[in-house]
Structure formats: structure tokens, C-alpha cells
Design an enzyme around this catalytic site. Structure first.
Site, mmCIF file in Angstrom:
data_model
loop_
_atom_site.group_PDB
_atom_site.id
_atom_site.type_symbol
_atom_site.label_atom_id
_atom_site.label_comp_id
_atom_site.label_asym_id
_atom_site.label_seq_id
_atom_site.Cartn_x
_atom_site.Cartn_y
_atom_site.Cartn_z
ATOM 1 N N CYS A 1 8.202 19.536 -9.638
ATOM 2 C CA CYS A 1 8.624 20.908 -9.383
ATOM 3 C C CYS A 1 7.493 21.747 -8.800
ATOM 4 C CB CYS A 1 9.185 21.545 -10.637
ATOM 5 S SG CYS A 1 8.003 21.648 -11.987
ATOM 6 N N ARG B 1 7.598 10.133 29.691
ATOM 7 C CA ARG B 1 7.262 10.028 28.272
ATOM 8 C C ARG B 1 8.416 10.644 27.495
ATOM 9 N NH1 ARG B 1 2.671 14.630 28.991
ATOM 10 N NH2 ARG B 1 4.126 16.224 29.632
ATOM 11 N N GLU C 1 1.267 18.164 -16.257
ATOM 12 C CA GLU C 1 0.465 19.001 -15.359
ATOM 13 C C GLU C 1 -0.999 19.110 -15.780
ATOM 14 O OE1 GLU C 1 2.060 22.987 -15.239
ATOM 15 O OE2 GLU C 1 2.818 22.832 -17.279
ATOM 16 N N LYS D 1 0.527 7.389 28.910
ATOM 17 C CA LYS D 1 0.814 7.462 30.341
ATOM 18 C C LYS D 1 0.758 6.074 30.963
ATOM 19 C CE LYS D 1 -0.868 11.183 32.199
ATOM 20 N NZ LYS D 1 -2.049 11.994 32.486
ATOM 21 N N SER E 1 8.604 16.380 -15.740
ATOM 22 C CA SER E 1 8.612 16.984 -14.417
ATOM 23 C C SER E 1 7.160 17.246 -14.043
ATOM 24 C CB SER E 1 9.408 18.292 -14.415
ATOM 25 O OG SER E 1 9.354 18.877 -13.133
ATOM 26 N N ARG F 1 12.101 26.307 -17.867
ATOM 27 C CA ARG F 1 10.762 26.193 -18.443
ATOM 28 C C ARG F 1 10.517 27.351 -19.393
ATOM 29 N NH1 ARG F 1 5.735 26.612 -14.494
ATOM 30 N NH2 ARG F 1 6.345 28.796 -14.512
ATOM 31 N N ARG G 1 -6.531 9.771 36.200
ATOM 32 C CA ARG G 1 -5.743 10.513 35.220
ATOM 33 C C ARG G 1 -6.065 10.032 33.813
ATOM 34 N NH1 ARG G 1 0.300 9.268 36.995
ATOM 35 N NH2 ARG G 1 0.674 11.261 35.950
ATOM 36 N N HIS H 1 2.528 25.157 30.940
ATOM 37 C CA HIS H 1 1.737 24.875 29.752
ATOM 38 C C HIS H 1 2.214 25.702 28.558
ATOM 39 C CE1 HIS H 1 -1.783 25.481 27.090
ATOM 40 N NE2 HIS H 1 -1.938 24.181 27.299
ATOM 41 N N THR I 1 2.849 19.782 -10.092
ATOM 42 C CA THR I 1 1.714 19.336 -9.280
ATOM 43 C C THR I 1 0.787 20.471 -8.860
ATOM 44 O OG1 THR I 1 3.288 19.279 -7.459
ATOM 45 C CG2 THR I 1 2.636 17.172 -8.417
ATOM 46 N N ASN I 2 1.202 21.717 -9.033
ATOM 47 C CA ASN I 2 0.248 22.798 -8.738
ATOM 48 C C ASN I 2 -0.878 22.768 -9.760
ATOM 49 O OD1 ASN I 2 2.101 23.487 -6.815
ATOM 50 N ND2 ASN I 2 2.946 25.199 -7.965
ATOM 51 N N ASP I 3 -0.492 22.822 -11.049
ATOM 52 C CA ASP I 3 -1.519 22.771 -12.090
ATOM 53 C C ASP I 3 -2.182 21.402 -12.153
ATOM 54 O OD1 ASP I 3 -2.068 25.198 -13.494
ATOM 55 O OD2 ASP I 3 0.023 25.203 -14.142
ATOM 56 N N MET J 1 -6.532 16.929 28.900
ATOM 57 C CA MET J 1 -7.531 16.172 29.636
ATOM 58 C C MET J 1 -7.321 16.461 31.116
ATOM 59 S SD MET J 1 -8.649 14.525 26.932
ATOM 60 C CE MET J 1 -9.271 12.905 27.195
ATOM 61 N N GLY K 1 -2.037 18.724 29.082
ATOM 62 C CA GLY K 1 -3.058 19.582 29.664
ATOM 63 C C GLY K 1 -4.415 19.498 28.998
ATOM 64 N N TYR L 1 13.997 12.822 -8.717
ATOM 65 C CA TYR L 1 14.325 13.919 -7.815
ATOM 66 C C TYR L 1 13.066 14.704 -7.455
ATOM 67 C CZ TYR L 1 13.762 17.012 -11.830
ATOM 68 O OH TYR L 1 13.226 17.675 -12.888
HETATM 69 P P1 ADP Z 1 -1.289 15.588 32.816
HETATM 70 O O1 ADP Z 1 -1.599 14.584 31.785
HETATM 71 O O2 ADP Z 1 -1.995 16.865 32.638
HETATM 72 O O3 ADP Z 1 0.187 15.737 33.030
HETATM 73 P P2 ADP Z 1 -1.343 13.905 35.113
HETATM 74 O O4 ADP Z 1 -2.283 12.766 35.098
HETATM 75 O O5 ADP Z 1 0.060 13.589 34.829
HETATM 76 O O6 ADP Z 1 -1.885 15.034 34.187
HETATM 77 O O7 ADP Z 1 -1.474 14.560 36.525
HETATM 78 C C1 ADP Z 1 -0.956 15.804 36.821
HETATM 79 C C2 ADP Z 1 -0.135 15.757 38.072
HETATM 80 O O8 ADP Z 1 -0.857 15.251 39.129
HETATM 81 C C3 ADP Z 1 1.065 14.864 37.990
HETATM 82 O O9 ADP Z 1 2.146 15.515 37.431
HETATM 83 C C4 ADP Z 1 1.341 14.536 39.410
HETATM 84 O O10 ADP Z 1 2.160 15.537 39.958
HETATM 85 C C5 ADP Z 1 -0.014 14.580 40.026
HETATM 86 N N1 ADP Z 1 -0.466 13.231 40.262
HETATM 87 C C6 ADP Z 1 -1.152 12.435 39.434
HETATM 88 N N2 ADP Z 1 -1.376 11.241 40.001
HETATM 89 C C7 ADP Z 1 -0.808 11.281 41.220
HETATM 90 C C8 ADP Z 1 -0.671 10.351 42.277
HETATM 91 N N3 ADP Z 1 -1.174 9.132 42.197
HETATM 92 N N4 ADP Z 1 0.009 10.750 43.374
HETATM 93 C C9 ADP Z 1 0.517 11.983 43.455
HETATM 94 N N5 ADP Z 1 0.431 12.895 42.496
HETATM 95 C C10 ADP Z 1 -0.232 12.563 41.383
HETATM 96 MG MG MG Z 2 1.441 14.529 33.687
HETATM 97 MG MG MG Z 3 -3.657 18.045 33.590
#
Ligand code: ADP
Ligand code: MG
Ligand code: MG
Length: 922
Positions: A880, A367, A794, A47, A813, A667, A117, A487, A816-818, A128, A126, A900
């Protein structure tokens, strides 16, 4: 007590990472530039690195800074303390943000608010926790009101902040799996009391009350006061992010995705922009292309007057991004521009998060977008055609292991039509494929049911990171709420699960463990069968039979024209590129003509293993086989073998015809003979009756053949050495079959393989018989063709004496199992009890029966290759074992110089791609 701990910490910190004076731990971004860049993911996390990159690209990124992953490592190595210089560096970076925005953190007049963040090196959706609107307290909220003139917005932000802080930092969470989030309960209660349904209908007063109620809840349940001091808030949040690196769901996610614990997470502190400032504000997520199908369309969802996770949390169902084009063409146009810029810059599909604050667009994340295997393949091929990437890059964009998602079954169309009346509802098609199974409403239940061998569909209102283990265990995932970027959709897609989300008609009652469909009386309970179509989003009650994928229909069943099969065409293009790049040959393990046909259809260039014993179980063959085993004299045995000869010959003829000149490794008989006899009294009596022999004779023979450890017993070449007439018969069947097929005008290339050789004399005894019979048959029939005689490597002794063995062999050949069993001293059949824990403990990083143990088994392979090739440079080398279809093992085989790999027919495409990647990443 405290004293000893300090000492221990001190001692540890002496060895572990220390804070060097001049070391930089904090990297700023925003305002048209950044200290970091995209390549710095190790240090800044995904990020942080991409926020920096976007800032460099002059995309509108709210300014902020990243605390590096090194701090996380330091933190855990030093009893959860920070490097001494960190505080000052954070202060400086914060000052920079304050200056850029003309606001001050904690200032009651014009407060700067930030988000805190997490951001690991590899994205962990999701996993963290994020805290928004940090810096608010009873004083600063007044400043925010004065500055924005929007009291409702200010209290909405405040109540969100207290809620997130309470959850993430102060750990106020539901205590049981059925308890609802206490903050959400209070929120619902407030809405009920005010007679409104949406969060957005609550007034500033309602929200101000909620803030106080939330704080009281924290005081009551956690016994602590909500911290009013913004700096205390900030460091609390930073600590929580670092702490969350080791929470249970993060640990599970890392395990499932092979992310090492040592990587650590970074922390991003970023100035807030607000999507909850009214109807001209909003927040959204998007993919630059459709991550499910790979279509080249901008794909995303947004919500107006919303903040942060509202879009993905599934509380309100978001709108498709196309709608934004109508609602706000200017912002939509800007987003389309960002889309083009990002794709050209990264040359890949990107997943972005954005916020609109009063008509201004801000980018909050980008990303590389997670996608289904189907989408990955399509996007890779399309981007080559768009000249964004080269074919070589395209090959690296598809995970070989996931290629089998393209081979996934789909529902049988006629069966689905018949099931039409059982259609329950329709949701969003988030993860392709077809799945039928039993309903589970809780992740833990799904796990348990799957352990019992049930196919499970996990059905939930929405999923959260706590559910990942259950999601992994399920065949399919179905949710009532949330969009294509929820999610469930994100994680489901990544796991390659069939996934349908946002199916609003589902009314799930967790407490009662049942579900109804809106407007219908029918009740479905946990354990009831259900089917979901991840291509269309349809949900049916009951099971629906599935049928093969497009590719299988084109290649194997030949029921579909390639021109009418878009997924097939993409697959074929990728495979063509892969074949141009790879060095390794690809063969398949196939015992029957039909399997050989499939193998060739999937691109196998030959057969690397035909197990002759499988043939003995065919129609009319097991009887003479048993006769042979029960024979008491060589004469009797020869009589039985004479009956087997024409049967085996016919089998081989079938295989040679299908392979049409491609090499076929056959075989000789390998398993211990008792496997062909029944072990129960009833079965033995039956045989005795059929064969007109006394039942004692059968029983005695079974007893005689009993072994304590059949894996190391009377099997492999040992059978042919004690009973040479078996080898003779098999060799004759092979060469007569080859002669017959050759006479039909079809070329043949037999390779006879002697199993379980540990000593060159074993091979010599057997190879001599095979070569003598070959000469006899060729003379008798007058046929001419090339053939090879080789051996399996083997057992360790075979590998260690490979130079001697090579003198007698045309090829090796690796079985690799045995070889894994005998090298590790682990019986595959008895390993279940300890091998999984072994992998959990990282004794072996992967199950050595799935992926070659490169340090142990691999070392023996290297030795055998070196010694074998030294003795005979032209020696042909293959593998094999099961490992031949495992991408990491394929790479290893490429590295050690095998000729192969051979794997099961359906893994041939995987092996082709893996072999190409092995070359490209050498
Ligand atoms: P995750 O890794 O779970 O996607 P993020 O750190 O991206 O978590 O945060 C989740 C959401 O929070 C982001 O998609 C964004 O919409 C909102 N967010 C994070 N930082 C800011 C910010 N500085 N201003 C406005 N919204 C934010
Ligand atoms: Mg995010
Ligand atoms: Mg989150």
C-alpha cells in the site's frame, strides 16, 4: 607528458576491449541485400539495423555501410582510438559502394558523395549530428557539375557540406544563447544582399561565394583550414559522430530516457541521394499513421528542392503529404505502397525519412514511430482489429506510466469560448492536452522558473536538442516554426508535453525577451500567462481553466456518454484485455467515500489502505480528537473517544456502502499525536479557550509530545498499546459500521490493519483487542460477515520475523514508504538535499521512494513473503505504499508473489496495465 599518456593508454587497452584479428566491425547494406538486419540494433544501432532491414525488403535504400557500436565502446575504452583493422574494413566497404554506383570517393571526374550519420541503439532524435554531401572539395565539385550539368545544385550541396562540417566537426557554433548561428548569419546576409528571401532563390555564383566565405569564417574563428582531402573529411566526420556520443545534450537525453552510457552509437556511411536537384526533387518525413491522434492516415510533410533536415529544421514550412498526391501522384503512390509494406512487415507504426531525386524515391530511414499515449492506445487497439497484432502485443505497446496522458485535463469548453477574444494564433496540434503557464523564451529560463514553482510554457522559434532540459521542465511547448515532425513536436510528444508547433504568426524577439502576434500591437513578455491547446493548436493569452479528460468525464463525473467518448472506448478495451491477463489484484488507497468511488470507477477491486487519521481532520472531528489527546486520565480520554465513535462509524459506513462488498483495509491510527495539535502560541490559546482549559495545559502537552524524530517515535501500534482505548474505539466504529451497512443488505468485507509492527507481541496485543471488540459487536448486533485482522510490514524487524508475525495475522500489507525509510535509514522528509544527486550518481538508479529499491527493500519483502507464507500458506499479501502505482514496482510485486497492489485512485489504470505487462514479459 605525451609519453606518460601513451603508457596509460596502453595499460588501459590491455584490460579493455581489444581488436580481435578476425573481428567484423563494418556491415554493408544496399543493392537488394544487407549484412545486417532489424534484430541487430545493439550492434548496428537503430538506424543501421533498419537500413539493413529495408534493403533486405528490397525497398530503395542508397547503398552504404554501418560501423558497429563496438567500435564506439572500443574508442572510449582506448583513449579515442580505433581498432587497427577498422581502416581496412571501411576501405573495403567503401569500394563495394563505389562499385555498386560506378562512382569513386574523391574522384574529381565522378565523385561519390556520402552522408555520415549517427545511430544509437535507441533512437535519440536530433541528439547526434549528421553530415551530408561529404567528399566535396574544390576539385570534386567540378566533377559533380559536369556529371549533373547543374552548377547551382552542386554549389548548394557544397555550401551545406562546409556548413555542417564546420558546425559538427570543427565546432563552429554560436557562443551565447542569443548569438545566431554564424553560418546562418552569412547566409542571411547573402540573401539580403541579393534581395531574395528563400535559399532556393540564390544562384550558383552566390552559393560558390558562400562556400568561400564559410571556409574563411572557419579559418578566422577556429584557426584551421577546411580539409579538402575526402578521406580526412570522412575520418573527421566518423570521429565527430563517436565524439558526439558524449556531448552534453546526448548525455542529458540519455539520463532523461534511461539509456545507459555503455551502449554507444554506430556510424552509418551512406551514399548520397539528392533532394536539392530542382523542382522534381525533394525530401520528406512521414508516419504510417498520425502520431498525435493515432488516426489511420498517412501522415507526413515534404519540401521540394530541399535536403536533409530542411523539413524538420523549420526554416521553410513544409507541405502536408496529401499535397504530394496532387503534385506527384506516382511518387505518392509509391510511398503509400512503402507504407503498407512497412506496416505489414514491422506490424507497427513506422516513422520514415525519404528523398526524391529527379522523380525517383529513396528510403533513408525507418524506425518504430514515437507517438502520444492517446495514439499508442488507439493504434494498439486498431491493429488488433486489423489482425496485425494480438491483444497481448497491444498491451505491451502502451507505456503504463504514460497512460495518465489519457487522463489529462482539457480546457473547459465554456471557459475557452469565453477566452475566444484572447486567442492569439493557431499552430499545429502536435501534442495533446491543455496547458496554461508563464512564457519563457529560453530553455534555461524555463528550467529556472519551473524550479521556482511556476508553470511554464516554453515559447521558441524552434527548439533544438540544446533545449531538452527546458522542455522537460515546461508544461507546454509552443514554437513559431516547424511542422508536425519538427524537433519540438517529436521530443515534446515523447515527453508527453502539451505541444503546439509551426505557429507562424508569432514574432519572437529573443534579444528583447518579448513576442508580438503578426498584425497586432499587443506585446507579450517573458513571465506573462499564456495557454495552449495541444488538441487544436490554439494559443491564447492569459490562463484558461482546464477540465477533466474524456475518461474522467465518463467514469468519475459521469457527465459524458461512453458512446460519445472515442478515447474512453479505446481505454476501456485495453483495460478489458489487461484484466484478462493480469494475476495481481488491484486496489486503491482511499480515505473518503468519494475517493473510493473514483477508485472503483477506475477499476479498483477494493481498498488497500484507508487512513483513519485523515478522518479526524474532517468537520467537527478535530475538537474531540484534541480533547482525547489533551485528556489527563483514562476516564477523560474515554469520554472524548465516545464523541469520536459515532463520527468514525459514519465515515466507515460511507466507505462500506460505496465499496459494496469489496474488501476494505482500514489502518488504525498511525501518526504521532502532536500532529493533531497546533504548534504556535495563537493556535494553542484558541484551543484552550474553546475547550475551557488553561493554555499551559495545551502548551505542556505539545511539549510532552515533542519528538526529535517523529518518524521513529510514538506512532503506529505504539499509540494503541499505550492507549488501548483508542484501538477499542476504532475497532468498535469499524465493526458497528460494517454491521449497520450489512443490515441495509449491502455486503461488507472489513480488514483491520495494525501499523508499524516490528514484534509479534505488538501485533498480538492489538489484534486481541480488535478480535474481542469484533466478537462483542457481532454478538450485540447479530450481524454476520467475514473480517480479517492483519498488519503492515514497514520496519525491517517486522519483515525479518515475518514467520512469527504471520501466526497472528490474516494478512500483510507492505508499507513501502516507511519500509524504505527504515531500511535505507533515510528520512523521506529530509532526503531532498542528497537523494537527487544520489540518483544522478546512480547510487540508486531511481528515487527509492518512487520505485522500490529491489535489492534492499525488495530483499526484505522477499524474506517476509517467504517466511510469512511458510508459517501461513493462506496469508494474503499486498502493498500500500506509493510504489503500488509504479510500473517497475508492480512488476516486482508480481514476481515476488503478492496478492494485490494498492495505489492512488488515478494510478489504478496504470497499475492494471503494468500488472498485465508483468505477466506478459515474465
Ligand atoms: P537524424 O538521426 O537526426 O534523423 P539522419 O542521419 O537521419 O539524422 O540524417 C538527417 C537527414 O539527412 C535525413 O533525414 C535525410 O533527409 C538526410 N540524409 C541522411 N543521409 C542521406 C543520404 N545518404 N542521402 C540523402 N539524404 C540523406
Ligand atoms: Mg533521421
Ligand atoms: Mg540530426
Amino acid at each position: 607528458m605525451a609519453k606518460t599518456r601513451t603508457k596509460a593508454t596502453k595499460r588501459r587497452s590491455a584490460r579493455k576491449p581489444v581488436a580481435a584479428k578476425g573481428r567484423r566491425y563494418v556491415y554493408s547494406f544496399g543493392g537488394g541485400g544487407a549484412d545486417g538486419r532489424a534484430e541487430m540494433k545493439e550492434l548496428l544501432g537503430g538506424k543501421g539495423a533498419n537500413l539493413a532491414e529495408m534493403a533486405r525488403m528490397r525497398l530503395p535504400v542508397p547503398p552504404g555501410f554501418t560501423i558497429s557500436t563496438e567500435v564506439c565502446t572500443y574508442y572510449y575504452a582506448n583513449g579515442r582510438r580505433y581498432p587497427a583493422v577498422l581502416r581496412a574494413q571501411v576501405e573495403t566497404a567503401l569500394k563495394k559502394v563505389e562499385k555498386a554506383l560506378g562512382k569513386t570517393f574523391g574522384d574529381p571526374e565522378n565523385p561519390l558523395l556520402v552522408s555520415v550519420r549517427s545511430g544509437a541503439r535507441a533512437s535519440m532524435p536530433g541528439m547526434m549530428d549528421t553530415i551530408l554531401n561529404l567528399g566535396l572539395n574544390d576539385r570534386t565539385v567540378q566533377g559533380l557539375i559536369r556529371h549533373t550539368g547543374n552548377e547551382r545544385f552542386a554549389y548548394d550541396s557544397y555550401r551545406r557540406f562546409v556548413q555542417m562540417y564546420g558546425d559538427v566537426v570543427l565546432d563552429l557554433k554560436p557562443r551565447t544563447k542569443t548569438e545566431e548561428d554564424p553560418f546562418e548569419v552569412a547566409l542571411h546576409e547573402k540573401k539580403r544582399a541579393r534581395g531574395v528571401t528563400l535559399d532556393t532563390d540564390l544562384t550558383a555564383d552566390d552559393l560558390r561565394e558562400l562556400v568561400q566565405e564559410f571556409k574563411a569564417l572557419i579559418k578566422m574563428r577556429k584557426g584551421v583550414l577546411f580539409p579538402e582531402d575526402p578521406h580526412e573529411q570522412l575520418w573527421g566526420a566518423i570521429g565527430a559522430v563517436f565524439g558526439s556520443w558524449n556531448n552534453e545534450r546526448a548525455i542529458i537525453y540519455r539520463k532523461l530516457n534511461d539509456i545507459p552510457e555503455s551502449w554507444g552509437t554506430a556510424v552509418n556511411v551512406q551514399s548520397m541521394v539528392f533532394g536539392n536537384m530542382g523542382g522534381d526533387s525533394g525530401t520528406g518525413v512521414a508516419f504510417t499513421r498520425d502520431p498525435a491522434s493515432g488516426e489511420n492516415v498517412f501522415y507526413g510533410e515534404y519540401l521540394m528542392n530541399a535536403q536533409g533536415e530542411d523539413v524538420v529544421a523549420g526554416i521553410r514550412t513544409p507541405l502536408p503529404i496529401a499535397q504530394l498526391g496532387k503534385e506527384n501522384p506516382k511518387i505518392h503512390g509509391q510511398l503509400m505502397q512503402v507504407r503498407r509494406t512497412l506496416e505489414r512487415h514491422y506490424r507497427d507504426v513506422m516513422d520514415v525519412e525519404f528523398t526524391i531525386q529527379q522523380g525517383t524515391l529513396y528510403m533513408l530511414q525507418c524506425r518504430v514511430g514515437k507517438r502520444t499515449a492517446v495514439a499508442a492506445a488507439k493504434i494498439a487497439v486498431d491493429m488488433v482489429h486489423e489482425k496485425l497484432i494480438a491483444p497481448k502485443t497491444a498491451l505491451l505497446r502502451v507505456d503504463p506510466e504514460r497512460l495518465n496522458e489519457l487522463l489529462r485535463p482539457v480546457f473547459d469548453l465554456s471557459a475557452k469560448r469565453d477566452a475566444g477574444a484572447r486567442m492569439l494564433a493557431k499552430g499545429l496540434n502536435a501534442g495533446p492536452g491543455a496547458a496554461s503557464g508563464k512564457i519563457a523564451f529560453h530553455a534555461e529560463d524555463a528550467e529556472e522558473m519551473a524550479k521556482r514553482g511556476d508553470r511554464v510554457i516554453l515559447v521558441r522559434n524552434e527548439t533544438s536538442p540544446e533545449d531538452i532540459r527546458g522542455m522537460a521542465a515546461a508544461e507546454g511547448i509552443l514554437t513559431a516554426r516547424g511542422g508536425m515532425t519538427s524537433h519540438a513536436a517529436l521530443v515534446g510528444r515523447q515527453m508527453g508535453k502539451v505541444c503546439v508547433v509551426g505557429c507562424g504568426a508569432l514574432l519572437i524577439n529573443y534579444e528583447r525577451g518579448e513576442m508580438r502576434i503578426d498584425g497586432r500591437s499587443e506585446v507579450l513578455r517573458q513571465g506573462d500567462p499564456i495557454s495552449i491547446d495541444g488538441f487544436t493548436g490554439e494559443v491564447f493569452s492569459g490562463e484558461i481553466p482546464t477540465r477533466p479528460s474524456e475518461i474522467v468525464q465518463v467514469l468519475v463525473d459521469k457527465t459524458l456518454e461512453p458512446s460519445k467518448a472515442p478515447v474512453y472506448k479505446i481505454y476501456a478495451q485495453l483495460m478489458k484485455w489487461a484484466d484478462q491477463v493480469r494475476r495481481l489484484g488491484i486496489r486503491a488507497n482511499a480515505d473518503l467515500p468519494e475517493q473510493c468511488e473514483h477508485a472503483v470507477a477506475f477499476g479498483a477491486e477494493g481498498v488497500g489502505l484507508t487512513r483513519t487519521e485523515h478522518m479526524f481532520f474532517g468537520e467537527g472531528k478535530i475538537e474531540p480528537m484534541r480533547e482525547m489527546i489533551l485528556a489527563e486520565t483514562t476516564e477523560e480520554r474515554r469520554r472524548a473517544l465516545a464523541k469520536l465513535l459515532p463520527l468514525q462509524r459514519a465515515d466507515f459506513e460511507g466507505i462500506f456502502r460505496v465499496l459494496a462488498g469489496r474488501p476494505v483495509t482500514i489502518r488504525l491510527i498511525d501518526p504521532p499525536l502532536h500532529e493533531f495539535l497546533p504548534h504556535d502560541a495563537e493556535g494553542q490559546a484558541q484551543i484552550a479557550a474553546d475547550m475551557h482549559v488553561p493554555v499551559e495545559r495545551v502548551r505542556n502537552r505539545v511539549e510532552q509530545l515533542h519528538e526529535f524524530n517523529p518518524m521513529l517515535g510514538f506512532r503506529g501500534c505504539r499509540l494503541g498499546i499505550i492507549y488501548p482505548e483508542i484501538t477499542e474505539m476504532q475497532a468498535r466504529a469499524i465493526f458497528e459500521a460494517a454491521s449497520n451497512v450489512k443490515r441495509e443488505g449491502i455486503p461488507v468485507e472489513p480488514e483491520v490493519m495494525i501499523p508499524l509492527v516490528g514484534h509479534v507481541k505488538e501485533l498480538k496485543l492489538q489484534a486481541d483487542i480488535v478480535r474481542r471488540v469484533a466478537a462483542e459487536v457481532l454478538k450485540e448486533t447479530g450481524a454476520k460477515f467475514r473480517y480479517l485482522v492483519g498488519t503492515m510490514i514497514e520496519v525491517p524487524r517486522g519483515a525479518l520475523t515475518a514467520d512469527a508475525i504471520a501466526a497472528e495475522a490474516d494478512f500483510f500489507s507492505f508499507g513501502t514508504n516507511d519500509l524504505t525509510q527504515t531500511t535505507l535509514g533515510v528520512s523521506r522528509d529530509d532526503a531532498g538535499r542528497f537523494l537527487t544527486p544520489y540518483v544522478d550518481l546512480e547510487i540508486y538508479s531511481r528515487d527509492p521512494f518512487e520505485s522500490i529499491d529491489q535489492d534492499g527493500v525488495g530483499a526484505l519483502m522477499r524474506t517476509a513473503v517467504e517466511r510469512g507464507r511458510k508459517a501461513k500458506p493462506a496469508l494474503k499479501l499486498g502493498i500500500c505504499g506509493e510504489h503500488g502505482g509504479d510500473p517497475a514496482s508492480v512488476r516486482f510485486c508480481d514476481t515476488v508473489g503478492l496478492s494485490y497492489v494498492s495505489c492512488s485512485p488515478f494510478r489504478v489504470p496504470i497499475a492494471r496495465l503494468a500488472a498485465a505487462q508483468a505477466r506478459l514479459t515474465r
